[in-house]
Design a protein around this motif. Sequence first.
Motif, PDB file in Angstrom:
ATOM      1  N   ARG A 275       0.841  -1.213   0.000  1.00  0.00           N
ATOM      2  CA  ARG A 275       0.000   0.000   0.000  1.00  0.00           C
ATOM      3  C   ARG A 275       0.876   1.264   0.000  1.00  0.00           C
TER       4      ARG A 275
ATOM      5  N   TYR B 138       3.669   1.745  -1.366  1.00  0.00           N
ATOM      6  CA  TYR B 138       4.275   1.981  -2.681  1.00  0.00           C
ATOM      7  C   TYR B 138       3.228   1.944  -3.806  1.00  0.00           C
ATOM      8  N   GLY B 139       1.960   1.872  -3.443  1.00  0.00           N
ATOM      9  CA  GLY B 139       0.906   1.867  -4.455  1.00  0.00           C
ATOM     10  C   GLY B 139       0.904   0.606  -5.296  1.00  0.00           C
TER      11      GLY B 139
ATOM     12  N   THR C 196      -0.693  -2.656  -6.364  1.00  0.00           N
ATOM     13  CA  THR C 196      -1.962  -3.376  -6.263  1.00  0.00           C
ATOM     14  C   THR C 196      -1.922  -4.546  -7.248  1.00  0.00           C
TER      15      THR C 196
ATOM     16  N   THR D  22       8.800  -1.564  -7.142  1.00  0.00           N
ATOM     17  CA  THR D  22       8.292  -0.214  -6.852  1.00  0.00           C
ATOM     18  C   THR D  22       8.853   0.766  -7.886  1.00  0.00           C
ATOM     19  N   ASP D  23       8.358   1.996  -7.859  1.00  0.00           N
ATOM     20  CA  ASP D  23       8.840   2.993  -8.826  1.00  0.00           C
ATOM     21  C   ASP D  23      10.317   3.323  -8.641  1.00  0.00           C
TER      22      ASP D  23
ATOM     23  N   SER E 211       3.078   7.994   2.113  1.00  0.00           N
ATOM     24  CA  SER E 211       2.711   6.616   2.406  1.00  0.00           C
ATOM     25  C   SER E 211       1.223   6.393   2.125  1.00  0.00           C
ATOM     26  N   ASP E 212       0.382   7.299   2.603  1.00  0.00           N
ATOM     27  CA  ASP E 212      -1.067   7.143   2.404  1.00  0.00           C
ATOM     28  C   ASP E 212      -1.452   7.252   0.925  1.00  0.00           C
ATOM     29  N   ALA E 213      -0.671   8.016   0.165  1.00  0.00           N
ATOM     30  CA  ALA E 213      -0.981   8.194  -1.265  1.00  0.00           C
ATOM     31  C   ALA E 213      -0.386   7.075  -2.120  1.00  0.00           C
ATOM     32  N   GLY E 214       0.312   6.138  -1.490  1.00  0.00           N
ATOM     33  CA  GLY E 214       0.950   5.052  -2.252  1.00  0.00           C
ATOM     34  C   GLY E 214       2.136   5.547  -3.062  1.00  0.00           C
ATOM     35  N   GLU E 215       2.722   6.659  -2.607  1.00  0.00           N
ATOM     36  CA  GLU E 215       3.840   7.236  -3.363  1.00  0.00           C
ATOM     37  C   GLU E 215       5.134   7.236  -2.553  1.00  0.00           C
TER      38      GLU E 215
END
Length: 286
Positions: free
Chosen positions: A89, A91-92, A94, A109-110, A259-263
């Motif tokens: 989550r 790192y966004g 899914t 991850t990115d 973290s909450d934005a998956g970024e």
Amino acid sequence: MADSSTCSSASSCDRESCEGCPGANGGQPQSMQEEMNAYSDIKHVIGDVSGKGGVGKSMVTASLANLLASKGYRVGIMDADITGPSIPRMYGLTGLAEASEEGILPRLTDNDVKVMSINLLLPNPEDPVIWRGPILAGLVKQFWHDVIWGELDYLLVDMPPGTGDVPLTVFQSLPVDGIFVVTSPQDLVKMIVKKAYKMAEEMHIPVLGLIENYSYLICPDCGKEIPVFGKSRIQEVADEMGILVAGKMPIDPKLTELSDAGEFAKAENPYLEAAYAALQILSVKD
Ligand code: ADP
């Protein structure tokens, strides 16, 4: 009949086989380490542990991964916090991980950190994992021998809090080079550190350092450090036990936001340089 070539008590033994006998292997304890996936080549395995949930262990693990990746190291995160996984989550990530005949492929991850987590294996990551300890522990072993990690300089293992089945399995089954103990100023720091230290010591695993999270808040107006949760005792405990303080992380709303934005791949963290230095010492020994 017991094998006299490897058994210390063969002459007085009437067992059919050596399996499970402490006298087998010349009286030496048998290694309980799991075999790494044939397509993995991992130089260092590092555990992140904490006494209780919510102290920011995953935040520290991911921050350390970002720091290592930004310095050019090949990094992976094994999310062993199976009942409370949060790494995908952050790192966004899914969707499901792909698998082949050779094993399961971690997601990237990115910022090129490889991740494996139960949330990448379950069709619905919101479903609670309500398995018992032995099954959770078995999953961690699968994360080691069924996942194609490829070449990694560091595999960071985000452990569940406490000293239960999963941390014990990680310590016994994986070649862990060392652990970081993550605490908060509210914690009963000394007790938690001592427990983690004793567990690691019994498994002959060094404690590389203590990392204090939520150490302070930087006042957005004057830049002053405010010890929101009271005075830190981390240095005192570290000195007493002869352990390094490997970082003191402030409460940083930017980290939560990312973290909450998956970024979280974009998150920079200047507070873990001492932890990074401790890991570099491991690399120098290679
Ligand atoms: P743990 O893995 O120990 O259960 P997490 O790393 O998931 O804890 O952190 C719990 C929550 O606190 C998360 O929402 C995380 O984004 C937030 N958090 C952790 N550390 C910090 C920090 N230093 N600054 C701001 N938010 C933080």
